[in-house]
Scaffold this active site. Structure first.
Site, PDB file in Angstrom:
ATOM      1  N   ASN A  93      39.415  31.691  33.234  1.00 52.71           N
ATOM      2  CA  ASN A  93      40.616  31.062  32.673  1.00 52.71           C
ATOM      3  C   ASN A  93      40.289  30.694  31.230  1.00 52.71           C
ATOM      4  O   ASN A  93      39.589  29.721  30.982  1.00 52.71           O
ATOM      5  CB  ASN A  93      40.956  29.816  33.513  1.00 52.71           C
ATOM      6  N   GLU A 136      45.956  21.008  34.228  1.00 50.16           N
ATOM      7  CA  GLU A 136      46.371  20.732  32.843  1.00 50.16           C
ATOM      8  C   GLU A 136      47.891  20.890  32.701  1.00 50.16           C
ATOM      9  O   GLU A 136      48.521  20.193  31.918  1.00 50.16           O
ATOM     10  CB  GLU A 136      45.604  21.645  31.874  1.00 50.16           C
ATOM     11  N   GLY A 187      36.159  20.719  32.948  1.00 47.93           N
ATOM     12  CA  GLY A 187      35.774  20.549  31.552  1.00 47.93           C
ATOM     13  C   GLY A 187      34.900  19.321  31.292  1.00 47.93           C
ATOM     14  O   GLY A 187      34.740  18.903  30.153  1.00 47.93           O
ATOM     15  N   SER A 196      33.845  23.022  36.032  1.00 47.45           N
ATOM     16  CA  SER A 196      32.491  23.033  35.460  1.00 47.45           C
ATOM     17  C   SER A 196      31.528  23.980  36.172  1.00 47.45           C
ATOM     18  O   SER A 196      30.348  23.683  36.327  1.00 47.45           O
ATOM     19  CB  SER A 196      31.920  21.618  35.410  1.00 47.45           C
ATOM     20  N   GLY A 256      35.425  26.901  30.762  1.00 44.77           N
ATOM     21  CA  GLY A 256      34.524  26.939  29.605  1.00 44.77           C
ATOM     22  C   GLY A 256      33.498  28.063  29.644  1.00 44.77           C
ATOM     23  O   GLY A 256      33.317  28.784  28.654  1.00 44.77           O
TER      24      GLY A 256
HETATM   25  P1  PGA Z   1      36.051  24.431  33.482  1.00 41.77           P
HETATM   26  O1  PGA Z   1      37.585  24.750  33.778  1.00 41.77           O
HETATM   27  O2  PGA Z   1      35.245  25.517  34.129  1.00 41.77           O
HETATM   28  O3  PGA Z   1      35.927  24.434  31.982  1.00 41.77           O
HETATM   29  O4  PGA Z   1      35.741  23.094  34.076  1.00 41.77           O
HETATM   30  C1  PGA Z   1      38.010  25.244  35.008  1.00 41.77           C
HETATM   31  C2  PGA Z   1      39.502  25.373  35.036  1.00 41.77           C
HETATM   32  O5  PGA Z   1      40.181  24.525  34.444  1.00 41.77           O
HETATM   33  O6  PGA Z   1      40.067  26.311  35.617  1.00 41.77           O
END
Ligand code: PGA
Length: 249
Positions: free
Chosen positions: A9, A97, A173, A213, A235
């Site tokens: 993503n 989000e 994140g 994460s 990320g």
């Molecule tokens: P992240 O995001 O791996 O940066 O924590 C995952 C996501 O929001 O799909």
């Protein structure tokens, strides 16, 4: 039995040329991976160019959001038909989000999930609790509400084709990953709910991803859980080295 999915993503990152370069490197370095499904979800503006890069590869294209109507007077929105048109197979729906910053509710998610199926897109439906909800012991209640409302308009047959992503909001994140036990507890519960809604056989076929994460160091432990069928990677999907390591966990 369930083929794992590793989905990147990219969120609101990558200009067209950057997206094309990242997609090309990922394609070149994961060409021989056959035991997993790889999905790239670039921003809308890069979908078309990334699709061209992926043309002769098994890597699938996904979008990060869509409107619930197929066309009409919705200035600034992107329709599921447009996503099909540009070559998307998947669409991420109900990402935390979107829920947090854009007011997406479970009933909006429900409408989008319904339209995704009618248009022939596979939704990756995101659910997950916030930190205060977890601390108050409300995790399973929140998941139940998100799953039961968001997926309430699907038939048993459609249910089978669904992908769900368990993404604890506190892990997105933040560098704080759910432990394998936490992920497994939530995902086993989600599968139980799916069984009640779509029947045991469908529930066994549905891929449930973990997200929050994920990195090259924690992916193996998460994937060793019985009910974790892949990862939705934010990320760490923006960097070819880390994404390829995650794909090859
Ligand atoms: P992240 O995001 O791996 O940066 O924590 C995952 C996501 O929001 O799909």
């Amino acid at each position: 039995m369930r083929k794992p999915i590793i989905a990147g993503n990219w969120k609101m990152n990558k200009l067209i040329l950057e997206a094309v370069e990242l997609a090309r490197e990922i394609k070149n370095r994961t060409g021989s991976v056959a035991n997993k499904e790889i999905v790239l979800c670039p921003p809308f503006t890069a979908l078309s160019s990334v699709k061209e890069v992926l043309e002769d590869s098994p890597i699938k294209l996904g979008a990060q959001n869509m409107h619930w109507e197929v066309r009409g007077a919705y200035t600034g929105e992107v329709s599921p038909m447009m996503l099909k048109d540009v070559g998307c197979t998947y669409v991420i729906l109900g990402h935390s989000e979107r829920r947090q910053y854009f007011g997406e509710t479970n009933s909006i998610v429900k409408k989008k999930v319904r339209t995704a199926f009618s248009t022939g897109l596979v939704p990756i439906v995101c659910v997950g609790e916030t930190l205060p909800e977890r601390e108050k012991g409300e995790t399973l209640r929140v998941l139940e509400e998100q799953v039961k409302t968001g997926l309430s308009e699907l038939t048993r047959e459609e249910g089978k084709g669904l992908v769900v992503a368990y993404e604890p909001v506190w892990a997105i994140g933040t560098g704080k990953t759910a432990t394998p036990d936490q992920a497994e507890e939530a995902q086993r519960f989600i599968r139980k709910l799916l069984g009640q809604m779509f029947g045991g056989e469908s529930a066994q076929a549905i891929r449930i991803l973990y997200g929050g994460s994920i990195n090259p160091d924690n992916i193996s432990a998460l994937m060793s859980c019985e009910d974790v069928d892949g990862g939705l990677v934010g990320g760490a999907s923006l960097n070819v080295e880390s994404f390829v390591k995650i794909v090859n966990y």
